[in-house]
Every structure is written in structure tokens, then in C-alpha cells.
Design a protein around this motif. Structure first.
Motif, short mmCIF file in Angstrom:
data_model
loop_
_atom_site.label_atom_id
_atom_site.label_comp_id
_atom_site.label_asym_id
_atom_site.label_seq_id
_atom_site.Cartn_x
_atom_site.Cartn_y
_atom_site.Cartn_z
N ALA A 275 11.90 -22.74 -27.85
CA ALA A 275 11.68 -21.86 -28.99
C ALA A 275 10.20 -21.59 -29.21
O ALA A 275 9.79 -20.46 -29.51
CB ALA A 275 12.31 -22.47 -30.25
N ILE A 276 9.39 -22.62 -29.06
CA ILE A 276 7.94 -22.46 -29.24
C ILE A 276 7.37 -21.54 -28.17
O ILE A 276 6.56 -20.65 -28.45
CB ILE A 276 7.24 -23.83 -29.22
CG1 ILE A 276 7.66 -24.66 -30.44
CG2 ILE A 276 5.72 -23.66 -29.18
CD1 ILE A 276 7.17 -26.08 -30.41
N LEU A 277 7.81 -21.72 -26.92
CA LEU A 277 7.33 -20.87 -25.83
C LEU A 277 7.76 -19.42 -26.03
O LEU A 277 6.97 -18.49 -25.82
CB LEU A 277 7.85 -21.40 -24.49
CG LEU A 277 7.25 -22.72 -24.02
CD1 LEU A 277 7.98 -23.20 -22.76
CD2 LEU A 277 5.76 -22.56 -23.73
N PHE A 278 9.00 -19.23 -26.45
CA PHE A 278 9.48 -17.88 -26.72
C PHE A 278 8.68 -17.23 -27.84
O PHE A 278 8.31 -16.05 -27.76
CB PHE A 278 10.96 -17.91 -27.09
CG PHE A 278 11.51 -16.58 -27.53
CD1 PHE A 278 11.77 -15.58 -26.60
CD2 PHE A 278 11.75 -16.31 -28.87
CE1 PHE A 278 12.27 -14.35 -27.01
CE2 PHE A 278 12.23 -15.08 -29.28
CZ PHE A 278 12.50 -14.11 -28.35
N PHE A 279 8.40 -18.00 -28.87
CA PHE A 279 7.61 -17.52 -30.00
C PHE A 279 6.22 -17.08 -29.54
O PHE A 279 5.73 -16.01 -29.94
CB PHE A 279 7.50 -18.63 -31.04
CG PHE A 279 6.53 -18.35 -32.16
CD1 PHE A 279 6.85 -17.50 -33.20
CD2 PHE A 279 5.27 -18.94 -32.16
CE1 PHE A 279 5.96 -17.25 -34.23
CE2 PHE A 279 4.37 -18.71 -33.18
CZ PHE A 279 4.70 -17.85 -34.22
N LEU A 280 5.59 -17.86 -28.69
CA LEU A 280 4.26 -17.51 -28.19
C LEU A 280 4.30 -16.27 -27.31
O LEU A 280 3.44 -15.39 -27.42
CB LEU A 280 3.67 -18.69 -27.41
CG LEU A 280 3.36 -19.95 -28.23
CD1 LEU A 280 2.90 -21.08 -27.31
CD2 LEU A 280 2.30 -19.66 -29.29
N ILE A 281 5.31 -16.19 -26.45
CA ILE A 281 5.44 -15.02 -25.58
C ILE A 281 5.67 -13.76 -26.41
O ILE A 281 5.07 -12.71 -26.16
CB ILE A 281 6.60 -15.22 -24.58
CG1 ILE A 281 6.25 -16.33 -23.59
CG2 ILE A 281 6.91 -13.93 -23.84
CD1 ILE A 281 7.41 -16.75 -22.72
N GLU A 282 6.54 -13.87 -27.41
CA GLU A 282 6.82 -12.73 -28.28
C GLU A 282 5.55 -12.31 -29.03
O GLU A 282 5.25 -11.11 -29.15
CB GLU A 282 7.91 -13.08 -29.27
CG GLU A 282 8.28 -11.92 -30.20
CD GLU A 282 9.19 -12.35 -31.32
OE1 GLU A 282 10.27 -11.77 -31.45
OE2 GLU A 282 8.80 -13.27 -32.07
N THR A 283 4.80 -13.27 -29.53
CA THR A 283 3.60 -12.98 -30.29
C THR A 283 2.57 -12.24 -29.44
O THR A 283 1.90 -11.31 -29.91
CB THR A 283 2.98 -14.28 -30.83
OG1 THR A 283 3.94 -14.94 -31.69
CG2 THR A 283 1.71 -14.00 -31.63
N TRP A 284 2.46 -12.64 -28.18
CA TRP A 284 1.43 -12.06 -27.32
C TRP A 284 1.87 -10.79 -26.60
O TRP A 284 1.06 -9.90 -26.34
CB TRP A 284 1.00 -13.09 -26.27
CG TRP A 284 0.28 -14.28 -26.85
CD1 TRP A 284 -0.44 -14.31 -28.02
CD2 TRP A 284 0.24 -15.62 -26.34
NE1 TRP A 284 -0.93 -15.57 -28.26
CE2 TRP A 284 -0.54 -16.40 -27.24
CE3 TRP A 284 0.76 -16.24 -25.21
CZ2 TRP A 284 -0.80 -17.75 -27.03
CZ3 TRP A 284 0.51 -17.58 -25.01
CH2 TRP A 284 -0.25 -18.32 -25.90
N PHE A 285 3.17 -10.68 -26.25
CA PHE A 285 3.58 -9.60 -25.35
C PHE A 285 4.65 -8.66 -25.91
O PHE A 285 5.09 -7.75 -25.21
CB PHE A 285 4.10 -10.19 -24.03
CG PHE A 285 3.10 -11.03 -23.31
CD1 PHE A 285 1.98 -10.46 -22.73
CD2 PHE A 285 3.27 -12.40 -23.22
CE1 PHE A 285 1.06 -11.24 -22.06
CE2 PHE A 285 2.35 -13.20 -22.56
CZ PHE A 285 1.23 -12.61 -21.98
N ALA A 286 5.11 -8.87 -27.15
CA ALA A 286 6.18 -8.03 -27.69
C ALA A 286 5.80 -6.56 -27.72
O ALA A 286 6.66 -5.68 -27.64
CB ALA A 286 6.56 -8.50 -29.08
N ALA A 287 4.50 -6.26 -27.84
CA ALA A 287 4.05 -4.87 -27.91
C ALA A 287 4.28 -4.13 -26.59
O ALA A 287 4.18 -2.90 -26.55
CB ALA A 287 2.57 -4.82 -28.29
N ALA A 288 4.61 -4.86 -25.53
CA ALA A 288 4.81 -4.22 -24.22
C ALA A 288 6.13 -3.47 -24.15
O ALA A 288 6.43 -2.82 -23.14
CB ALA A 288 4.75 -5.28 -23.12
N GLY A 289 6.94 -3.55 -25.20
CA GLY A 289 8.18 -2.78 -25.25
C GLY A 289 9.22 -3.28 -24.27
O GLY A 289 9.47 -4.49 -24.15
N VAL A 290 9.82 -2.37 -23.51
CA VAL A 290 10.91 -2.72 -22.61
C VAL A 290 10.47 -3.68 -21.53
O VAL A 290 11.23 -4.52 -21.06
CB VAL A 290 11.53 -1.45 -21.99
CG1 VAL A 290 10.53 -0.78 -21.04
CG2 VAL A 290 12.83 -1.79 -21.27
#
Length: 332
Positions: A275-290
């Protein structure tokens, strides 16, 4: 032939590493509880999301990693937790009480659902849960309060000052995460927890030892459903808006699977780490869209092939470190 002196073997319920780990977790909860005093609004919102992710990962891990019940339809309970919160709040109930009642109603519904769905095995159960989630999505769309895919909002939250509301949601998410993790922790250390894992390994063997497989699977199914429903209600409170296609989307189960696979399926610590890793990935890369979603899928595939036990499983195998005190054999 050599024999083992049984008097030289001792089972420890708590190892030093376990005591330290649990103590650090308690200290972390205390620190997180006072964090809103010093953190900004953005940080509080992000931490609230992290707590919800931990709940989702822990509940799917309890269902699949410990119970052996792989489901791709857990968004059913995520969506229903949010939907019933909206419905109950519309009756004039305080929104925070409605959140708790929404989770409770969903948990109650999960019991008859489990009685029916647990008759299915393996892939039939996994796909059946997804079909049931889609059916619930369609039925919720028919509710005139929801206005189809247009959705609605938890308007009654506006009665609270925005700062107070943010902090209350944060504390509720923290308390829910801590409460569910603690309950799961002690459940897995109990005889019922041993039965759950025995059924996962071999239902026939567990039954031959007197384990009531149906009753035990039903228990873990309902617990996982209730936890995910609470996460759905909390997500609704933090987002305020409710659109059925968002809350009943299979992406929520995809996120749960990703977190558990990366962290380590069947590992208590693995779900939290994932969950922590997913949270970090989402925080950093969610703007990349698809491409962000494509990346998540690629990472999950790589972990399934290269590190099937996940990061925590790999680390635990290499170091022999076990933070969850489920029992240690020590030779004197």
C-alpha cells in the motif's frame, strides 16, 4: 536414524523483533494522530488516502492471501459502502454516523452474499464476484437519488467547517486502519486464524482435522467485505462526490491486487508495504494518465514472474525476519 528431543524445542509467541515492530507501530499511530496539528491540508488529504489504501490491501490480502479466496469483484463492497452512506445521510442522519452505518449495512448484506458465492470455487468465484459487482452497479444507477451516472454528493458534510471536516475524516481513516489491522492481527493469531490458513493450503485436509471450512470462509469473507465497505465510505467522505461508475470500477480491485502482489501475498507486513509503495507511485506518476495504469500492470506482471512472494516475502526469506508473531520454533 536420529531422533529429535522434543524438550529442546520451544514455541515463542513473541520474538524480540516482533515486540519492537509492534511497539513502533503503536508509536507511529500516536504520531499520526497528532499530525494534523502540524501538517498542511494537502498532506492530511494524502495521508487519508494512504490509510484507505492500507485498509484495501489488508482486506484483500486477508481474503486471498490468508483465506485463499481470490476475488476480482471486491469493488462491490467498496461501492456499496459509499452508496449506503449516501442513502442513510439522505434520511437526515449525520454524515459521519451515516458512514459507519453504511459500512455496517454492507457488512450485513455480505453475509447472505457469502453464503451464495462461496459455493463457487476458484475462477468461478473470482468471476462471479465481478459479475455481482456489475449487477450492483446497474441497480444503484436505477436509484433516482443517485441520478444514474451523473451521481450525487454527500451534501450534509457541508455543515462542517472544511478544516474540521478534513481532520475528522483523517482521524476516522486512521482509526479504521488501526482497528482493522489490529483485529486482523489478533484473528490470525487465534485458532480461527490457523483454520483460515489451513483451509487456504488444503480445504480437504483442514476438514479432516475438524475445521468447519464453510463457516470459516464465510467469516473471512464478511470481515473483508466490511473493511472494504468502510474504505468506500471514507473515500466518499474525502471526495464528497459519488458516481457509480467510479466506485464500482474494477480498478479498485486491480489496485488491491497490485498492492498485495508487490508487497507480498499472504504476508501481513506485505499488504502494508504494498500500500505504501502504491501510494508513492500514485503520488509521483498519477499525472501520466493511461501510462500510469499501464505501468502498474507491467510492474504487477514483473513481480508475479520474478518475485512471486513480493518484496516482503523476498526480504523475509533472505533475512529470516518475521515481524508478525504467529509462532517461532527455537532450539535450545
Amino acid at each position: 536414524m536420529t531422533t529429535t528431543n522434543l524438550t529442546s524445542i520451544r514455541i515463542e509467541r513473541w520474538a524480540t523483533a516482533s515486540i519492537v515492530a509492534v511497539s513502533l507501530c503503536v508509536a507511529a499511530i500516536v504520531v499520526l494522530a497528532i499530525a494534523p496539528v502540524v501538517l498542511g491540508a494537502g498532506a492530511v488529504d494524502r495521508l487519508t488516502a494512504l490509510f484507505i489504501y492500507v485498509v484495501l490491501a489488508a482486506m484483500w490480502n486477508a481474503l486471498a492471501g490468508y483465506g485463499g479466496l481470490v476475488s476480482i469483484g471486491q469493488q462491490l463492497f467498496f461501492g456499496l459502502g459509499a452508496y449506503f452512506t449516501i442513502r442513510i445521510a439522505d434520511l437526515g442522519v449525520d454524515p459521519f454516523i451515516a458512514m459507519a452505518l453504511g459500512a455496517v449495512v454492507t457488512t450485513v448484506i455480505a453475509y447472505p452474499v457469502g453464503r451464495f458465492m462461496l459455493k463457487l470455487k476458484g475462477g468461478e468465484f473470482a468471476i462471479g464476484m465481478w459479475v455481482l459487482a456489475e449487477l450492483a452497479h446497474l441497480l444503484v444507477n436505477l436509484d433516482t437519488l443517485i441520478q444514474g451516472e451523473t451521481g450525487t454528493s454527500l451534501i450534509s458534510l457541508n455543515a462542517y467547517d472544511i478544516g474540521l471536516r478534513r481532520n475528522l475524516i483523517y482521524w476516522l481513516a486512521l482509526a479504521t486502519m488501526a482497528g482493522l489491522l489490529s483485529a486482523l492481527f489478533f484473528l490470525l493469531r487465534s485458532r480461527t486464524g490457523a483454520a483460515i490458513q489451513a483451509i487456504r493450503d488444503s480445504e480437504e485436509a483442514a476438514a479432516s482435522l475438524g475445521v468447519d471450512a464453510i463457516r470459516t470462509k464465510r467469516l473471512i469473507f464478511v470481515i473483508a467485505a466490511g473493511g472494504i465497505a468502510a474504505a468506500g465510505a471514507l473515500w466518499l467522505a474525502s471526495a464528497t462526490s459519488f458516481q457509480p461508475k467510479t466506485y464500482f470500477s474494477v480498478q479498485w480491485t486491480a489496485y488491491m491486487i497490485f498492492m498485495v502482489l508487490v508487497g507480498g501475498i499472504g504476508k501481513f507486513e506485505g499488504a502494508i508495504l504494498g500500500a505504501i509503495l502504491f501510494f508513492l507511485i500514485e503520488t509521483w506518476f498519477a499525472a501520466a494518465g493511461v501510462w500510469y495504469l499501464v505501468g502498474l500492470g507491467a510492474v504487477a506482471l514483473i513481480f508475479s514472474l520474478v518475485l512471486p512472494k513480493g518484496l516482503w516475502g523476498y526480504f523475509a526469506d533472505r533475512t529470516g525476519l518475521r515481524l508478525l508473531p504467529v509462532g517461532y520454533v527455537v532450539r535450545e
